[in-house]
Write an enzyme that holds these catalytic residues in place. Structure first.
Site, short mmCIF file in Angstrom:
data_model
loop_
_atom_site.label_atom_id
_atom_site.label_comp_id
_atom_site.label_asym_id
_atom_site.label_seq_id
_atom_site.Cartn_x
_atom_site.Cartn_y
_atom_site.Cartn_z
CG ASP A 1 -1.48 -6.93 -19.95
OD1 ASP A 1 -1.23 -7.41 -18.84
OD2 ASP A 1 -0.90 -5.90 -20.38
NE ARG B 1 1.11 -17.28 -17.43
CZ ARG B 1 2.22 -17.77 -17.93
NH1 ARG B 1 2.23 -18.96 -18.47
NH2 ARG B 1 3.33 -17.05 -17.88
CE1 TYR C 1 5.13 -1.79 -19.89
CE2 TYR C 1 3.07 -0.63 -19.52
CZ TYR C 1 4.09 -1.43 -19.06
OH TYR C 1 4.08 -1.88 -17.77
NE ARG D 1 1.87 -12.99 -11.82
CZ ARG D 1 2.76 -12.04 -11.98
NH1 ARG D 1 3.96 -12.34 -12.35
NH2 ARG D 1 2.45 -10.79 -11.74
NE ARG E 1 -1.96 -6.17 -13.15
CZ ARG E 1 -0.76 -6.52 -13.58
NH1 ARG E 1 -0.28 -7.69 -13.30
NH2 ARG E 1 -0.06 -5.69 -14.31
#
Ligand code: CP3
Length: 340
Positions: free
Chosen positions: A75, A38, A151, A29, A25
């Site tokens: 992703d 973004r 998911y 962010r 990751r």
């Protein structure tokens, strides 16, 4: 030829001048530069689906943090989407699938992903490779079938994953059918990532730890193993978060590297996996500590891995509110302390 191929050499089990490092990751962010790109868009998915911008945020951590590899910005959920189940990324909450899989009818409405449906990922890989200009390797990735399955059944994250786990008892055939479709989709997808330029690939089994050991072997490792057997072109890393009890069986996977989370003990892992490179495994929360504490923890981690082939990383993805200066400091510590 890559200028810095430390990670590839470590993945092959060769000795290296120092321990290579990257962060799960890392493209995300923690970096204000990522947030700026973004925030100029409609949302996360637009960024994932715009190859030039996905390439830009893939390269940011290489330039800003000094990591030894880039990981393509995308992703794991692009696979269920290509199979026919679209996802939304809800701000501050995470992924949400408006429709989930509940019955055979829902599975019949899905397809094995056509690799071409994910051409935006391969385009992003090609642009990234070009812009990296052979500086560091590029890592491609996919979710493990069990994590993707979770998911698709749950529709998002879950505390217990009881809907996904229930199906493994209540309708084994249905579970296998869906896991097979995900596996086949993933093999085609990873092969195309490699053709586009990915130098190595990682399989993320983020929800491995919710399964009992026997089910993990039967419903997750079985399918991961099929992927490992099919991908022969580049080194593979398998990261199964929480599945410490599966390390022994993971020795039999046809992959080069096993990722460890921060609950796993490098000293036992070295004994259980003598022929695999190990990746990890600093607690991501260590990066909330002072520089002195980070250095101390990094020293301990490096000494635990010792001379075993090792790729330094955190034990899971870096948390979004981590100070990028602390991340930089961790990377500097690895470079300084591991020089042989
Ligand atoms: O590692 C990288 O830097 C490459 C990019 C990457 C992302 N997701 C970007 C992302 C990778 C490798 C992933 C993998 C991923 N996605 C996993 C496996 C790794 C893990 O952390 O266990 C999982 C479980 C997902 C699913 C997912 N995507 C969740 C649960 C969330 C929301 C929670 C969160 O971390 O924000 C996402 C969103 C997501 N994927 C973001 C990023 C940068 C944040 C969304 C944003 O910027 O708006």
């Amino acid at each position: 030829m890559l200028k810095n191929d430390l990670i590839l050499r470590a993945a092959r089990g060769e000795s290296t001048e120092r321990t290579p490092v990257w962060l799960m990751r890392q493209a995300g962010r923690i970096l204000p530069e990522y947030r700026a790109v973004r925030n100029s868009l409609s949302g996360f998915k637009e960024l994932v689906e715009t190859p030039e911008l996905a390439a830009e945020v893939t390269i940011q951590p290489v330039d800003i943090l000094g990591v030894d590899a880039a990981i393509i910005f995308s992703d794991i959920l692009v696979i269920p989407e290509a199979m026919g189940l679209t996802y939304e990324m809800v701000e501050k909450k995470g992924p949400h699938f408006p429709k989930t899989v509940e019955s055979i009818k829902d599975i019949e409405a899905l397809k094995v992903a056509h690799p071409e449906d994910l051409s935006y990922v391969y385009d992003a890989i090609k642009i990234t490779k070009n812009e990296l200009n052979n500086s560091v390797p590029l890592i491609g990735f996919a979710g493990a079938p069990w994590t993707i399955f979770s998911y698709m059944i749950e529709g998002g994250g879950s505390k217990t994953f009881s809907k996904a786990r229930r199906l493994l008892y209540s309708d084994t055939a249905l579970a296998d059918q869906l896991l097979d479709m995900i596996t086949e989709s993933t093999i085609g997808y990873l092969k195309r990532q490699i053709e586009a330029g990915a130098d190595m690939v990682q399989i993320f089994d983020s929800w491995a730890g919710v399964l009992p050991a026997t089910h993990y072997s039967r419903f997750s490792l079985k399918y991961i193993s099929k992927i490992c057997d099919a991908i022969t072109e580049v080194p593979i890393t398998v990261f199964a978060k929480g599945a410490w009890w599966a390390l022994e069986e993971m020795n039999d996977l046809d992959c080069r590297t096993i990722g460890l989370d921060w609950n796993m003990d490098p000293n036992s892992a070295k004994k259980i996996l003598p022929n695999k490179t190990l990746q990890g495994n600093l607690d991501p929360c260590a990066l909330y500590g002072s520089n002195e504490a980070i250095k101390e923890e990094t020293k301990k981690m490096l000494s635990n891995f010792g001379n075993h082939p090792h790729i330094a990383n955190l034990g899971h993805g870096v948390y979004p509110d981590t100070d990028p200066e602390k991340v930089k400091y961790f990377i500097e510590c690895i470079k300084e302390l591991s020089t042989h």
